[in-house]
Design a protein around this motif. Sequence first.
Motif, short mmCIF file in Angstrom:
data_model
loop_
_atom_site.label_atom_id
_atom_site.label_comp_id
_atom_site.label_asym_id
_atom_site.label_seq_id
_atom_site.Cartn_x
_atom_site.Cartn_y
_atom_site.Cartn_z
N ASN A 1 -55.08 40.12 -13.22
CA ASN A 1 -55.32 41.24 -14.14
C ASN A 1 -54.12 42.16 -14.30
O ASN A 1 -54.21 43.15 -15.00
CB ASN A 1 -56.52 42.06 -13.65
CG ASN A 1 -57.79 41.25 -13.69
OD1 ASN A 1 -57.86 40.22 -14.37
ND2 ASN A 1 -58.80 41.68 -12.95
N LYS A 2 -53.01 41.83 -13.63
CA LYS A 2 -51.90 42.77 -13.64
C LYS A 2 -50.99 42.61 -14.85
O LYS A 2 -50.12 43.43 -15.08
CB LYS A 2 -51.09 42.65 -12.35
CG LYS A 2 -51.93 43.11 -11.15
CD LYS A 2 -51.13 43.83 -10.12
CE LYS A 2 -51.99 44.76 -9.28
NZ LYS A 2 -53.18 44.14 -8.73
N VAL A 3 -51.16 41.53 -15.59
CA VAL A 3 -50.39 41.36 -16.83
C VAL A 3 -51.39 41.01 -17.92
O VAL A 3 -52.30 40.20 -17.69
CB VAL A 3 -49.34 40.22 -16.68
CG1 VAL A 3 -48.60 39.99 -17.98
CG2 VAL A 3 -48.35 40.58 -15.57
N ALA A 4 -51.26 41.63 -19.11
CA ALA A 4 -52.29 41.47 -20.14
C ALA A 4 -52.14 40.20 -20.97
O ALA A 4 -53.08 39.76 -21.61
CB ALA A 4 -52.29 42.69 -21.06
N TRP B 1 -50.74 34.25 -19.45
CA TRP B 1 -50.69 34.56 -18.02
C TRP B 1 -52.10 34.45 -17.43
O TRP B 1 -52.33 33.79 -16.42
CB TRP B 1 -50.10 35.96 -17.84
CG TRP B 1 -50.20 36.58 -16.48
CD1 TRP B 1 -51.28 37.27 -15.97
CD2 TRP B 1 -49.21 36.59 -15.44
NE1 TRP B 1 -51.02 37.71 -14.71
CE2 TRP B 1 -49.75 37.32 -14.35
CE3 TRP B 1 -47.92 36.07 -15.34
CZ2 TRP B 1 -49.03 37.54 -13.17
CZ3 TRP B 1 -47.22 36.29 -14.15
CH2 TRP B 1 -47.76 37.01 -13.09
N TRP C 1 -53.70 31.69 -14.72
CA TRP C 1 -54.31 32.05 -13.44
C TRP C 1 -55.76 31.59 -13.36
O TRP C 1 -56.23 31.23 -12.28
CB TRP C 1 -54.21 33.56 -13.18
CG TRP C 1 -52.85 33.95 -12.66
CD1 TRP C 1 -51.92 34.72 -13.29
CD2 TRP C 1 -52.27 33.58 -11.40
NE1 TRP C 1 -50.79 34.84 -12.52
CE2 TRP C 1 -50.97 34.16 -11.35
CE3 TRP C 1 -52.69 32.81 -10.31
CZ2 TRP C 1 -50.11 34.00 -10.26
CZ3 TRP C 1 -51.83 32.65 -9.22
CH2 TRP C 1 -50.57 33.23 -9.20
#
Lengths: 518, 377
Positions: free
Chosen positions: B108-111, B115, B119
């Motif tokens: 969830n750290k990159v929108a 990505w 994951w």
Amino acid sequence: MIDHAVVDLSRLQFALTALYHFLFVPLTLGLVFMLAIMESVYVMTGREIWKRMTQFWGILFGINFAMGVATGVTLEFQFGTNWAYYSHYVGDVFGTPLAIEGLMAFFLEATFVGLFFFGWDRLSRVAHLVVTWLLAFGTSMSALWILAANAWMQNPVGAEFNIDTMRMEVTSFSEVFFNPVAQSKFVHTVSAGYVLGAMFVLSISAWYLLRGRNIDFAKRSMTVAASFGLAAALSVVVLGDESGYTITEHQKMKLAAIEAMWETEPPPAAFTLFGLPDVAERKTHYAVHIPWVMGLIGTRSLDGVLPGISQLVEETADKIENGRIAYAAMQKLRTNRDDAEARAQFEAHKDDLGYALLLSRLNIDPLTATPEDVSRAADSTIPNVPVLFWSFRIMVACGFYFIALFAYSFWLASKRQLDRKRWYLRVALWSLPLPWVAAELGWIVAEHGRQPWAIEGILPTALGVSSVSASQVWTSLIGFVIFYTTLAVVDAFLMVRYARKGPDGLGMWPNQSAENPG
Amino acid sequence: MIDYETLRIIWWLLLGVLLAGFAIMDGFDLGIAALVRVLARDDTERRALLETIEPTWEGNQVWLVLGAGAIFAAWPLLYAVAFSGFYFAMLLVLFALILRPGGFSFRNKVADPRWRNAWDWVITVSGVVPALIFGVAIGNLFLGVPFRFDDTLRMSYEGGLIDLLGPFPLLVGGVSLIMLLLHGCAWAALKSEAPIGPRAERLLGWLSPALIVLYLGAGAWLAFGIEAYAIDGVAAAAAPSNPLAKQVMVGGHWLADGALGGWACALAAIAIALAAGVPLLARRQHHRSAFLASAMMVFAMLFSAGFALFPFLLPSSLDPRSSLTVWDASSSQHTLGLMLIAVTVFMPLILAYTTWVYRVLRGRVSLKHIRESHSLY
């Protein structure tokens, strides 16, 4: 037959995965205490900025924590996958602190880490603070038990060999748990983690100040880091000295190698500040000595003798001869379990059994070894002197530098001048990698300095390996390298990205970002 | 001081409890991970589904860490043989488990959707692989594993990863995978809102009969198609741990001739009843009972395998005498005793604070909350 390719590859794999794990663990250990301190200030003063500080540093903590957990499982599994004979040989003793670590510490930290992140809206202020402190307590307790296990490898107390089961078995758990090496190692290692955590906060905050962002946030964070870091840096050096003192008693060869002390000197021995150790000639060229210091640190007396490497090798040769008697008696007992004479002989000499295995390590049968074989085996107990000599010196230099930097930071913080001197902020920023360098070198001094032993005086490392093939270990080693490199890149990318965004960029501190755009 | 024989039995049971603890507590995490792309269709749904396990998966995984630690301390020979013998299988599990935290805390750290999509695949693999391999490993226990000891108890192993993938072990691997998918669905039904929860309910209706058929099939194969191992003569239950001190016969049937075969069958019957009950309870909206039934089912299935194998832990196909049993693979009486004290003191504490954490986090994860929140994790 020992396949030395398998031994070397297994050692390399363990070293790489352990060093990698140890990139994350000290930051977890240190940062969590900073979080607990910041949140305590929040709960006591009720000022929102301290909550935001806890949450922002918490995000970076979370990225790091996940990696620490993931890479820790590797190490536990690896004793079984790659060091199967070691696991059998000492599992009765060594497994227990690992299992208790899980029961007492790891469960605690891993269970509460989720509530730290997801509990802000579900718990009262005080309850959340308790969760954070339990998390912090759990991480340090975890280190305590892991280091108790490690200390037993350095100083194997409270256990003896059982010929019926062909392994080491516990005789006294209190000796294993209250191993003096464990205590000094524990405080030294967690303090190193605290220093690293403090430097992490100090450096990133200094970067914000250099950019003129998040001023209040960064100054407060730096104040916490400076005070916590100063206490930790003092502790790491003082307890490092305590660690040195305990290895004087238990691992004389490691100490002699760290000091490149080839011959026994008349007490009190001099400390070699600088020099170029020459393994072949057993000499240290261009040595700069400080008289008396080594004797005083190592023995805490004026007349205590610190044996040199040559003398220790001779003592080892005697122990190998003793060990061969035990080994021969063991072979007799295997064919006839009721041979009373052999049993008496075995019991009398079994403490040195491990030294006979130094011959097996060189693929020499201890029963038929010649005096040349014995002296070759004794020579093989000299660790890699230049590596230890330099690792130790760089680590200690870092330690003193940390004291100076944190003391100066503390002084600036108390005069409220943290944002005044740009050169200081740059120094603080660029010091970021140093605690990692020191921590990894510390690991090298402790574990590389233990070689050729897996368990000092009990089991040579080479004999501990699994019966796997070199190609199997090559495959797993390459797998780890590719896998860990990828994860390290992703982890570093996220860390930098979130540190750059900062609390203002993440919208965590709207007032702050309004005042200081950019 | 408890006598050695009793301590060994207690630690054999505790080994089962710890592994069942892992299968129950981390099992639904693995199941959810494996089904993340199936149960949740868009990014908000996936974040919501993952948030049902993100706060607790780390604690749950400690059951595995503790399980491995306890095997190291209480059954060192089992630890040495199983981990080094199943070398690549263990590494696959390990790599999957290392990827999993990356999936949870990095996703969830990159929108960027690419990505997140990448994951999600990683998370899927990290759920499927361990679930499958643990089952394959259990299946191999019944066939025996090709290892032998020399007289210094140094083990040698003659086989590779491919040899582990026989048809029976793969069937058991399938049972294990379906079992944890079902367990994951029971969790999703309990913790997720519509449309995820109802989707999980529907999936339960398919997984439950599939699991029962595979489990019965594996049981029948075990009962009639696989040669059993048995200790020759009376086992020396309190002797020092040395596997080479006994003789082992090969022949007969695992369930019919096994020391605890009747128990294993009784547990299997309970497991099947529970497996059938889970979707029925879920459909009637008794989600909590459905999840508890699923947890008990996992426990019963795991113990049915352990009881069927008793007194063996890990038979050797290469040199049956080297087989590891409850009577000759444990650590010393002293160590078993101290570890028992540690477990008695800490396990109630662990259960107490784990329960508290789950109580704090009770309730369904709502999609509305996900849309509005800034994830701090």
